[in-house]
Design a protein around this motif. Structure first.
Motif, PDB file in Angstrom:
ATOM      1  N   GLY A   1       0.892  -1.237   0.065  1.00 17.73           N
ATOM      2  CA  GLY A   1      -0.098   0.162  -0.062  1.00 17.73           C
ATOM      3  C   GLY A   1       0.817   1.331   0.059  1.00 17.73           C
TER       4      GLY A   1
ATOM      5  N   GLY B   1       3.938   0.889   2.699  1.00 17.04           N
ATOM      6  CA  GLY B   1       4.858  -0.193   2.198  1.00 17.04           C
ATOM      7  C   GLY B   1       5.676   0.288   1.245  1.00 17.04           C
TER       8      GLY B   1
ATOM      9  N   PHE C   1       5.989  -7.566  -0.524  1.00 21.65           N
ATOM     10  CA  PHE C   1       4.975  -8.333  -0.940  1.00 21.65           C
ATOM     11  C   PHE C   1       3.756  -7.833  -0.836  1.00 21.65           C
ATOM     12  CE2 PHE C   1       8.280 -11.259   0.262  1.00 21.65           C
ATOM     13  CZ  PHE C   1       8.354 -12.595  -0.737  1.00 21.65           C
ATOM     14  N   GLU C   2       2.777  -8.188  -1.835  1.00 24.97           N
ATOM     15  CA  GLU C   2       1.399  -7.464  -2.052  1.00 24.97           C
ATOM     16  C   GLU C   2       0.482  -8.612  -2.456  1.00 24.97           C
ATOM     17  OE1 GLU C   2      -0.191  -4.735  -1.180  1.00 24.97           O
ATOM     18  OE2 GLU C   2      -1.799  -5.806  -2.057  1.00 24.97           O
TER      19      GLU C   2
ATOM     20  N   ARG D   1      -2.652  -8.359  -3.453  1.00 23.34           N
ATOM     21  CA  ARG D   1      -3.249  -7.965  -4.775  1.00 23.34           C
ATOM     22  C   ARG D   1      -2.592  -8.031  -6.120  1.00 23.34           C
ATOM     23  NH1 ARG D   1      -7.001  -2.928  -3.084  1.00 23.34           N
ATOM     24  NH2 ARG D   1      -5.541  -2.409  -1.626  1.00 23.34           N
TER      25      ARG D   1
ATOM     26  N   LEU E   1      -7.545  10.894  -1.552  1.00 23.56           N
ATOM     27  CA  LEU E   1      -7.099  11.196  -0.188  1.00 23.56           C
ATOM     28  C   LEU E   1      -6.546  12.611   0.041  1.00 23.56           C
ATOM     29  CD1 LEU E   1      -5.071   7.846   0.374  1.00 23.56           C
ATOM     30  CD2 LEU E   1      -7.344   8.236   0.895  1.00 23.56           C
TER      31      LEU E   1
ATOM     32  N   HIS F   1       0.836 -12.030  -3.788  1.00 26.57           N
ATOM     33  CA  HIS F   1       1.142 -13.009  -2.901  1.00 26.57           C
ATOM     34  C   HIS F   1       0.848 -12.730  -1.616  1.00 26.57           C
ATOM     35  CE1 HIS F   1       4.377 -14.330  -5.772  1.00 26.57           C
ATOM     36  NE2 HIS F   1       5.043 -14.963  -4.761  1.00 26.57           N
ATOM     37  N   ARG F   2       0.052 -13.581  -0.944  1.00 25.95           N
ATOM     38  CA  ARG F   2      -0.551 -13.229   0.129  1.00 25.95           C
ATOM     39  C   ARG F   2       0.162 -14.049   1.354  1.00 25.95           C
ATOM     40  NH1 ARG F   2      -5.127 -16.020   2.455  1.00 25.95           N
ATOM     41  NH2 ARG F   2      -5.116 -17.269   0.318  1.00 25.95           N
TER      42      ARG F   2
ATOM     43  N   ALA G   1       2.985  -3.803   6.993  1.00 25.10           N
ATOM     44  CA  ALA G   1       2.674  -2.378   6.530  1.00 25.10           C
ATOM     45  C   ALA G   1       1.486  -3.069   5.691  1.00 25.10           C
ATOM     46  CB  ALA G   1       3.485  -1.837   5.313  1.00 25.10           C
ATOM     47  N   ASP G   2       0.588  -4.201   6.282  1.00 24.94           N
ATOM     48  CA  ASP G   2      -0.540  -4.563   5.739  1.00 24.94           C
ATOM     49  C   ASP G   2      -1.892  -4.226   6.177  1.00 24.94           C
ATOM     50  OD1 ASP G   2       0.344  -6.019   7.731  1.00 24.94           O
ATOM     51  OD2 ASP G   2       0.055  -7.999   7.053  1.00 24.94           O
TER      52      ASP G   2
ATOM     53  N   LYS H   1      -2.564  -8.829   8.613  1.00 30.32           N
ATOM     54  CA  LYS H   1      -2.113 -10.312   8.941  1.00 30.32           C
ATOM     55  C   LYS H   1      -0.833 -10.454   9.955  1.00 30.32           C
ATOM     56  CE  LYS H   1      -2.599 -14.988   8.386  1.00 30.32           C
ATOM     57  NZ  LYS H   1      -4.151 -15.482   8.658  1.00 30.32           N
TER      58      LYS H   1
ATOM     59  N   PHE I   1     -20.924   9.173   4.636  1.00 30.60           N
ATOM     60  CA  PHE I   1     -20.575   8.492   5.968  1.00 30.60           C
ATOM     61  C   PHE I   1     -21.949   8.549   6.652  1.00 30.60           C
ATOM     62  CE2 PHE I   1     -16.493  10.809   5.024  1.00 30.60           C
ATOM     63  CZ  PHE I   1     -15.711   9.523   5.215  1.00 30.60           C
TER      64      PHE I   1
ATOM     65  N   GLN J   1      -5.522  11.985   7.945  1.00 31.44           N
ATOM     66  CA  GLN J   1      -4.114  11.885   8.613  1.00 31.44           C
ATOM     67  C   GLN J   1      -3.685  10.416   8.346  1.00 31.44           C
ATOM     68  OE1 GLN J   1      -1.778  14.018   9.588  1.00 31.44           O
ATOM     69  NE2 GLN J   1      -3.246  15.471   8.404  1.00 31.44           N
ATOM     70  N   GLY J   2      -4.565   9.214   7.955  1.00 35.55           N
ATOM     71  CA  GLY J   2      -4.187   7.978   8.086  1.00 35.55           C
ATOM     72  C   GLY J   2      -2.929   7.963   7.222  1.00 35.55           C
ATOM     73  N   MET J   3      -3.050   8.174   6.133  1.00 36.55           N
ATOM     74  CA  MET J   3      -1.688   7.941   5.250  1.00 36.55           C
ATOM     75  C   MET J   3      -0.611   8.871   5.617  1.00 36.55           C
ATOM     76  SD  MET J   3      -1.582   8.018   1.026  1.00 36.55           S
ATOM     77  CE  MET J   3      -1.850  10.079   0.935  1.00 36.55           C
TER      78      MET J   3
HETATM   79  P1  FAD Z   1      -3.208  -0.051   3.240  1.00 32.92           P
HETATM   80  O1  FAD Z   1      -3.561   1.265   2.343  1.00 32.92           O
HETATM   81  O2  FAD Z   1      -4.371  -0.578   3.859  1.00 32.92           O
HETATM   82  O3  FAD Z   1      -2.350  -1.094   2.442  1.00 32.92           O
HETATM   83  C1  FAD Z   1      -1.923  -2.398   2.932  1.00 32.92           C
HETATM   84  C2  FAD Z   1      -1.703  -3.154   1.845  1.00 32.92           C
HETATM   85  O4  FAD Z   1      -1.399  -4.402   2.182  1.00 32.92           O
HETATM   86  C3  FAD Z   1      -2.784  -3.459   0.808  1.00 32.92           C
HETATM   87  O5  FAD Z   1      -2.280  -3.138  -0.826  1.00 32.92           O
HETATM   88  C4  FAD Z   1      -3.091  -5.029   1.050  1.00 32.92           C
HETATM   89  O6  FAD Z   1      -3.631  -5.491  -0.237  1.00 32.92           O
HETATM   90  C5  FAD Z   1      -1.848  -5.544   1.475  1.00 32.92           C
HETATM   91  N1  FAD Z   1      -2.237  -6.965   2.258  1.00 32.92           N
HETATM   92  C6  FAD Z   1      -3.106  -7.069   3.222  1.00 32.92           C
HETATM   93  N2  FAD Z   1      -3.011  -8.111   3.608  1.00 32.92           N
HETATM   94  C7  FAD Z   1      -2.030  -8.799   3.046  1.00 32.92           C
HETATM   95  C8  FAD Z   1      -1.516 -10.172   3.164  1.00 32.92           C
HETATM   96  N3  FAD Z   1      -1.735 -11.022   4.128  1.00 32.92           N
HETATM   97  N4  FAD Z   1      -0.209 -10.411   2.613  1.00 32.92           N
HETATM   98  C9  FAD Z   1       0.181  -9.488   1.711  1.00 32.92           C
HETATM   99  N5  FAD Z   1      -0.202  -8.170   1.500  1.00 32.92           N
HETATM  100  C10 FAD Z   1      -1.549  -7.791   2.186  1.00 32.92           C
HETATM  101  N6  FAD Z   1      -5.651   9.132   4.841  1.00 32.92           N
HETATM  102  C11 FAD Z   1      -5.124  10.481   4.645  1.00 32.92           C
HETATM  103  O7  FAD Z   1      -3.889  10.798   4.977  1.00 32.92           O
HETATM  104  N7  FAD Z   1      -5.769  11.207   4.026  1.00 32.92           N
HETATM  105  C12 FAD Z   1      -7.210  11.035   3.756  1.00 32.92           C
HETATM  106  O8  FAD Z   1      -7.764  11.967   3.232  1.00 32.92           O
HETATM  107  C13 FAD Z   1      -7.895   9.681   3.925  1.00 32.92           C
HETATM  108  N8  FAD Z   1      -9.234   9.600   3.600  1.00 32.92           N
HETATM  109  C14 FAD Z   1      -9.457   8.357   3.972  1.00 32.92           C
HETATM  110  C15 FAD Z   1     -10.754   8.105   3.455  1.00 32.92           C
HETATM  111  C16 FAD Z   1     -11.140   6.875   3.805  1.00 32.92           C
HETATM  112  C17 FAD Z   1     -12.927   6.454   3.260  1.00 32.92           C
HETATM  113  C18 FAD Z   1     -10.532   5.877   4.181  1.00 32.92           C
HETATM  114  C19 FAD Z   1     -11.042   4.490   4.327  1.00 32.92           C
HETATM  115  C20 FAD Z   1      -9.305   6.100   4.600  1.00 32.92           C
HETATM  116  C21 FAD Z   1      -8.932   7.370   4.506  1.00 32.92           C
HETATM  117  N9  FAD Z   1      -7.464   7.483   4.834  1.00 32.92           N
HETATM  118  C22 FAD Z   1      -7.094   9.033   4.701  1.00 32.92           C
HETATM  119  C23 FAD Z   1      -6.610   6.622   5.242  1.00 32.92           C
HETATM  120  C24 FAD Z   1      -5.608   5.731   4.231  1.00 32.92           C
HETATM  121  O9  FAD Z   1      -6.404   5.318   3.383  1.00 32.92           O
HETATM  122  C25 FAD Z   1      -4.812   4.853   4.975  1.00 32.92           C
HETATM  123  O10 FAD Z   1      -4.195   5.246   6.317  1.00 32.92           O
HETATM  124  C26 FAD Z   1      -3.579   4.298   4.252  1.00 32.92           C
HETATM  125  O11 FAD Z   1      -4.236   3.890   3.053  1.00 32.92           O
HETATM  126  C27 FAD Z   1      -2.874   3.365   4.966  1.00 32.92           C
HETATM  127  O12 FAD Z   1      -1.855   3.113   4.092  1.00 32.92           O
HETATM  128  P2  FAD Z   1      -1.003   1.405   4.512  1.00 32.92           P
HETATM  129  O13 FAD Z   1       0.005   1.408   3.342  1.00 32.92           O
HETATM  130  O14 FAD Z   1      -0.637   1.353   5.774  1.00 32.92           O
HETATM  131  O15 FAD Z   1      -2.375   0.705   4.662  1.00 32.92           O
END
Ligand code: FAD
Length: 460
Positions: A13, A16, A33-34, A36, A52, A130-131, A162-163, A168, A237, A315-317
């Motif tokens: 994501g 990661g 590893f991803e 999807r 976002l 790759h899951r 970073a999943d 997981k 929402f 702020q999540g991302m």
């Molecule tokens: P993710 O984006 O969830 O990525 C995780 C990755 O891991 C995915 O690609 C997934 O396929 C992969 N994965 C999962 N399980 C496995 C496995 N078993 N094996 C291998 N790969 C796996 N944040 C902001 O900063 N600004 C915003 O405006 C904002 N708006 C948002 C609006 C909504 C409606 C939502 C739901 C979230 C929003 N966020 C926002 C939050 C943001 O989307 C997340 O914080 C961000 O995507 C987190 O990134 P990440 O890489 O940690 O996780």
């Protein structure tokens, strides 16, 4: 741990992918590893453009690897909120000073850009479809199932989870009997669906482009962020259960009446909102607390896997990107000593993760209810005026979180709570609606703040 560990990141994501890029630039060999398929080759998003808001913490992390300007080319600045009331009247509220903006970016777009940039490093290997299914924490060996259902073993020195929110890696950590991992996942009453306002006939935006649009309706709200192609991605929402909820609104007529009553000005712009509303399964919103984030100095959580939050502060991302930047800065300051780095990373980021989870949760009320409230807007105006006068003494909470990447979330939360108490008192001044621009209000605010709020040198 060995000096130059082989590093595996589970989840490509945004977090990661950025982590892979940052660590690869420091010379580490990275396996990313991803689960999807590669979205750049398969149309897994099916034309859906989820966007976002990227703000200064995110930009600071991207700047640390020199890719901020590249990402900015695809981003749209949003300088203000535009609130739409039920009559279609608009109220504008600027986010900050000096053209400060939050930036609308396509989630898929930024993720793909980051994956491409990571892949261009010759020490990054990307494995799609790759899951992760199992992990042996003694030998640091993972089991992956690939797209053809083949099971692969993968041994590593250091694994990052970073999943995402339903990580997981985190779930496997929790199963370890001796690790005493505290964990909670809280579902919010609200869920969400995405809707679209398409571009106009000539590709133009049908509402003000450089703004985040909000239809605040107290218990529910619609928001819209602009896309580069002229469309807006809207998110509705609302509660999962109850009177005005996804569960209650199931008939075409009632949904049509609901949109007509609450979102009359958006209705003609939205693409098939009634059909979309009835067809889409609402997605849940949840927040996750977990501690520790580390196992055996060999496995660590990052991004949503460590601190999933609700999206109401955008702020999540940004927080996940900040995790990556802080981790790499610590790694530099500990000169590559991973044991010390990971301990310091956990200590610094856990409390800040908790703080932004709390701030994000609280912000639903600010966005859905107060955003349309005149007294709330007056409060914001007084704060903005005072901030202009005393920029180091009073930085509004929104600006601390969004535009002040050097202020930790934890500090922002603490100062924000003090400010809220002070502003409650200010708003009780008799006739504040009339006298808010009087010098005496500024003086009272100054006297109240001087001893209670720590001075912050703002670096923007
Ligand atoms: P993710 O984006 O969830 O990525 C995780 C990755 O891991 C995915 O690609 C997934 O396929 C992969 N994965 C999962 N399980 C496995 C496995 N078993 N094996 C291998 N790969 C796996 N944040 C902001 O900063 N600004 C915003 O405006 C904002 N708006 C948002 C609006 C909504 C409606 C939502 C739901 C979230 C929003 N966020 C926002 C939050 C943001 O989307 C997340 O914080 C961000 O995507 C987190 O990134 P990440 O890489 O940690 O996780």
């Amino acid at each position: 741990m060995i000096a130059n560990p082989a590093i595996t990141i589970n989840g490509a994501g945004p977090v990661g992918a950025l982590l892979a890029l940052m660590l690869a630039k420091r010379g580490y060999a990275i396996d990313l590893f991803e689960s999807r398929p590669d979205s750049r080759k398969t149309n897994i998003y099916q034309g859906k453009s989820i966007n976002l808001a990227l703000s200064d913490r995110g930009w600071k992390a991207l700047n640390a690897v020199g890719i901020d300007e590249e990402i900015r080319q695809q981003a749209i600045p949003m300088y203000c909120r535009v609130m739409h009331d039920t009559e279609g009247n608009l109220t504008k509220q600027h986010y900050g000073n000096n053209n400060q903006a939050i930036w609308s970016v396509s989630r898929a777009g930024i993720n793909e850009q980051l994956m491409t940039l990571a892949e261009q490093q010759n020490n990054v290997s990307l494995y799609f479809s790759h899951r992760l299914t199992q992990h042996d924490f003694e030998t640091n060996t993972a089991l992956y199932v690939d797209g053809k259902n083949h099971v692969k073993q993968h041994q590593t020195d250091l694994l990052f989870g970073a999943d995402g929110a339903f990580s997981k890696v985190r779930r496997l950590m929790q199963e370890l009997p001796r690790q005493r991992i505290s964990y909670s996942l809280e579902y919010m009453p609200q869920s969400y669906i995405e809707l679209t306002i398409p571009a106009g006939e000539n590709g133009e935006h049908l509402m003000e482009k450089n703004a985040l649009h909000i239809w605040p309706r107290k218990d529910f709200m619609l928001i819209a962020l602009p896309n580069a192609d002229g469309s807006f991605t809207c998110t509705l929402f609302m509660d999962h259960q109850g009177e005005n909820s996804f569960s209650a609104l199931t008939e075409h007529e009632t949904v049509a009446a609901f949109f007509q009553q609450h979102f009359a000005d958006a209705l003609p712009l939205l693409d098939n909102p009634i059909e979309e509303f009835l067809a889409k399964a609402p997605s849940p919103l949840c927040l996750v607390h977990v501690y520790p984030w580390l196992v055996n100095d060999q496995v660590a959580l990052i991004g949503d896997a460590a601190h999933a939050m609700v999206p109401f502060y955008g702020q999540g991302m940004n927080c996940g990107f900040e995790d990556c930047r802080v981790l790499c800065e610590l790694l530099d300051s500990f000169q590559g000593d991973w044991q010390q780095t990971l301990m310091a990373y956990q200590q610094e980021r856990k409390e800040n993760g908790d703080a932004i989870i709390e701030l994000a949760k609280r912000n639903f009320i600010e966005m859905s209810d107060f955003a349309g409230d005149e007294r709330f807007l007056l409060r914001k105006k007084i704060e903005a005026r005072f901030h202009q006068r005393y920029p180091d003494l009073w930085i509004p909470l929104y600006s601390m979180v969004t535009f002040s990447p050097n202020i930790p979330y934890k500090t922002a939360l603490e100062i924000g709570d003090i400010q809220a108490k002070i502003m409650d008192e200010i708003m009780h001044i008799e006739n504040i609606e009339q006298c808010w621009q009087d010098e005496s209000v500024m003086t009272t605010l100054y006297d109240m703040s001087r001893d209670r709020i720590p001075l912050i040198k703002q670096e923007v």
